[in-house]
Design an enzyme around this catalytic site. Structure first.
Site, PDB file in Angstrom:
ATOM      1  N   ASP A  33       0.819  -1.222   0.000  1.00 48.68           N
ATOM      2  CA  ASP A  33       0.000   0.000   0.000  1.00 48.68           C
ATOM      3  C   ASP A  33       0.852   1.272   0.000  1.00 48.68           C
ATOM      4  O   ASP A  33       1.957   1.295   0.541  1.00 48.68           O
ATOM      5  CB  ASP A  33      -0.928   0.000   1.225  1.00 48.68           C
ATOM      6  CG  ASP A  33      -2.069   0.990   1.055  1.00 48.68           C
ATOM      7  OD1 ASP A  33      -2.445   1.290  -0.099  1.00 48.68           O
ATOM      8  OD2 ASP A  33      -2.587   1.475   2.070  1.00 48.68           O
ATOM      9  N   GLY A  34       0.320   2.309  -0.626  1.00 47.78           N
ATOM     10  CA  GLY A  34       0.981   3.618  -0.615  1.00 47.78           C
ATOM     11  C   GLY A  34       1.548   4.028  -1.967  1.00 47.78           C
ATOM     12  O   GLY A  34       2.173   5.082  -2.083  1.00 47.78           O
ATOM     13  N   ASN A  81     -10.705  -3.365  -5.392  1.00 47.39           N
ATOM     14  CA  ASN A  81      -9.973  -2.392  -6.211  1.00 47.39           C
ATOM     15  C   ASN A  81     -10.608  -2.155  -7.593  1.00 47.39           C
ATOM     16  O   ASN A  81     -10.235  -1.216  -8.299  1.00 47.39           O
ATOM     17  CB  ASN A  81      -8.494  -2.797  -6.367  1.00 47.39           C
ATOM     18  CG  ASN A  81      -7.672  -2.602  -5.098  1.00 47.39           C
ATOM     19  OD1 ASN A  81      -6.765  -3.368  -4.805  1.00 47.39           O
ATOM     20  ND2 ASN A  81      -7.978  -1.569  -4.326  1.00 47.39           N
ATOM     21  N   TRP A  82     -11.618  -2.971  -7.960  1.00 48.69           N
ATOM     22  CA  TRP A  82     -12.336  -2.723  -9.229  1.00 48.69           C
ATOM     23  C   TRP A  82     -13.109  -1.416  -9.184  1.00 48.69           C
ATOM     24  O   TRP A  82     -13.560  -0.923 -10.221  1.00 48.69           O
ATOM     25  CB  TRP A  82     -13.305  -3.880  -9.542  1.00 48.69           C
ATOM     26  CG  TRP A  82     -12.623  -5.192  -9.729  1.00 48.69           C
ATOM     27  CD1 TRP A  82     -12.614  -6.228  -8.833  1.00 48.69           C
ATOM     28  CD2 TRP A  82     -11.836  -5.628 -10.846  1.00 48.69           C
ATOM     29  NE1 TRP A  82     -11.873  -7.283  -9.333  1.00 48.69           N
ATOM     30  CE2 TRP A  82     -11.388  -6.948 -10.563  1.00 48.69           C
ATOM     31  CE3 TRP A  82     -11.460  -5.053 -12.071  1.00 48.69           C
ATOM     32  CZ2 TRP A  82     -10.591  -7.678 -11.447  1.00 48.69           C
ATOM     33  CZ3 TRP A  82     -10.667  -5.778 -12.944  1.00 48.69           C
ATOM     34  CH2 TRP A  82     -10.247  -7.071 -12.631  1.00 48.69           C
ATOM     35  N   LEU A 206      -6.664  -4.347   7.802  1.00 52.44           N
ATOM     36  CA  LEU A 206      -6.275  -5.472   6.933  1.00 52.44           C
ATOM     37  C   LEU A 206      -6.882  -5.368   5.543  1.00 52.44           C
ATOM     38  O   LEU A 206      -6.434  -6.048   4.620  1.00 52.44           O
ATOM     39  CB  LEU A 206      -6.681  -6.804   7.573  1.00 52.44           C
ATOM     40  CG  LEU A 206      -5.849  -7.234   8.792  1.00 52.44           C
ATOM     41  CD1 LEU A 206      -6.408  -8.513   9.398  1.00 52.44           C
ATOM     42  CD2 LEU A 206      -4.386  -7.446   8.421  1.00 52.44           C
TER      43      LEU A 206
HETATM   44  C1  IPE Z   1      -5.407  -2.760   0.012  1.00 52.17           C
HETATM   45  O1  IPE Z   1      -5.095  -1.446  -0.278  1.00 52.17           O
HETATM   46  C2  IPE Z   1      -5.406  -3.576  -1.241  1.00 52.17           C
HETATM   47  C3  IPE Z   1      -4.095  -3.788  -1.843  1.00 52.17           C
HETATM   48  C4  IPE Z   1      -2.966  -3.312  -1.416  1.00 52.17           C
HETATM   49  C5  IPE Z   1      -4.097  -4.617  -3.031  1.00 52.17           C
HETATM   50  P1  IPE Z   1      -6.239  -0.364  -0.572  1.00 52.17           P
HETATM   51  O2  IPE Z   1      -5.536   0.928  -0.753  1.00 52.17           O
HETATM   52  O3  IPE Z   1      -7.104  -0.828  -1.658  1.00 52.17           O
HETATM   53  O4  IPE Z   1      -7.049  -0.410   0.793  1.00 52.17           O
HETATM   54  P2  IPE Z   1      -7.913   0.674   1.517  1.00 52.17           P
HETATM   55  O5  IPE Z   1      -8.864   1.265   0.507  1.00 52.17           O
HETATM   56  O6  IPE Z   1      -6.973   1.703   2.047  1.00 52.17           O
HETATM   57  O7  IPE Z   1      -8.594  -0.070   2.624  1.00 52.17           O
HETATM   58  C1  IPE Z   2      -1.586  -0.053  -3.377  1.00 53.12           C
HETATM   59  O1  IPE Z   2      -1.376   1.299  -3.477  1.00 53.12           O
HETATM   60  C2  IPE Z   2      -1.810  -0.720  -4.710  1.00 53.12           C
HETATM   61  C3  IPE Z   2      -3.178  -1.178  -4.936  1.00 53.12           C
HETATM   62  C4  IPE Z   2      -4.138  -1.172  -4.052  1.00 53.12           C
HETATM   63  C5  IPE Z   2      -3.499  -1.677  -6.247  1.00 53.12           C
HETATM   64  P1  IPE Z   2      -2.571   2.333  -3.553  1.00 53.12           P
HETATM   65  O2  IPE Z   2      -2.905   2.520  -5.001  1.00 53.12           O
HETATM   66  O3  IPE Z   2      -3.688   1.927  -2.681  1.00 53.12           O
HETATM   67  O4  IPE Z   2      -1.871   3.630  -2.991  1.00 53.12           O
HETATM   68  P2  IPE Z   2      -2.510   4.705  -2.038  1.00 53.12           P
HETATM   69  O5  IPE Z   2      -3.020   3.985  -0.833  1.00 53.12           O
HETATM   70  O6  IPE Z   2      -3.590   5.374  -2.816  1.00 53.12           O
HETATM   71  O7  IPE Z   2      -1.366   5.624  -1.719  1.00 53.12           O
HETATM   72 MG    MG Z   3      -4.140   2.285  -0.730  1.00 52.38          MG
END
Ligand code: IPE
Ligand code: IPE
Ligand code: MG
Length: 253
Positions: A33-34, A81-82, A206
């Protein structure tokens, strides 16, 4: 925020004569994440963050293998994520495709087994073919295994397992259900539960990751954004893990 309570736990461990958990953890799981925030900070499109995150995965997987970790499971794309914009989803799918094409070329040489966990049925066909290809190559040898969760959701995994079990039960192929038996219906069948779940990116949740498997995992949260994550952050997480007292509901006598 930094690694929680590390000082308190290290002191207690010193008193007890050193870390209570020997050797590297068998299984590390990471919520990648991030990426988006990493890109935003640099004035780049979110997709640049995903590309940087894919490179980080490559480095961290190699590092985990080198230090003797047996399984690394990463959360790359969730069933939720969709909801993201079409261009971002396509860019992530293209990156996963690129990563798997390269993996097919190098995994035998690097001795990295690769398994994709999640519902592949609705993924683009090229990606589905690559997933089957990496699975076939992985069957040929033993050793370090990287699990990449794509279109993965913990609740979805449990519901699918329940449906499969119910079918087997109805057909007379399955009898009484135990926790162990149920585990054999999950995507993670045959993989030991993660010892550590690490979430970079500063969120403390989580987000539907390994909710069955992480029942007794040590959870480690850090503000470091995934593309900035280094082997030092893995070392820190392992040191924190080793300072924890895993009681599994029991008590120390
Ligand atoms: C969790 O991250 C999913 C993945 C890293 C694949 P998200 O960025 O989608 O989660 P939320 O929205 O902060 O809970
Ligand atoms: C994690 O990074 C990758 C996926 C969930 C696909 P993010 O895209 O959620 O990045 P932030 O949380 O917006 O920084
Ligand atoms: Mg994220």
């Amino acid at each position: 925020m930094s690694f929680l309570k590390s000082n308190i736990f290290s002191k207690r461990d010193k008193k007890n004569g050193g870390p209570s958990i020997e050797g590297p953890p068998r299984h590390i799981a990471i919520i990648l994440d991030g990426n988006g925030r990493w890109a935003k900070k640099r004035g780049l499109p979110r997709t640049a963050g995903h590309a940087a995150g894919a490179e980080t995965f490559r480095r961290i997987a190699t590092y985990c293998k080198d230090i003797g970790v047996e399984y690394l499971t990463v959360y790359a794309f969730s069933t939720e994520n969709w909801k993201r914009p079409e261009e971002e989803i396509s860019a992530i799918m293209r990156l996963l495709n690129k990563y798997l094409v390269e993996a097919c070329e190098t995994m035998e040489k690097d001795k990295i087994r690769l398994k994709v966990l999640g519902d592949a049925s609705i993924l683009p066909s090229e990606l589905r073919e690559l997933i089957s290809k990496t699975a076939a190559i992985s069957k040929k040898y033993d050793g370090f295994q990287a699990n990449v969760c794509i279109n993965y959701g913990g609740r979805d995994e449990i519901v699918r397992a329940a449906i499969k079990y119910a079918k087997d039960f109805a057909d007379g192929r399955a009898k009484d259900l135990t926790e162990e038996k149920f585990g054999s219906y999950l995507y993670s069948a045959g993989i030991p539960d993660p010892d550590i779940v690490i979430r970079p990116g500063g969120e403390i949740r989580l987000s539907n990751f390994l909710i069955w498997e992480a029942a007794y995992s040590e959870l480690i949260f850090t503000d470091v954004l995934w593309p900035d994550f280094t082997s030092k952050d893995i070392d820190k997480a392992i040191a924190e893990y080793k300072s924890r007292d895993r009681r599994y509901g029991g008590i120390k006598v």
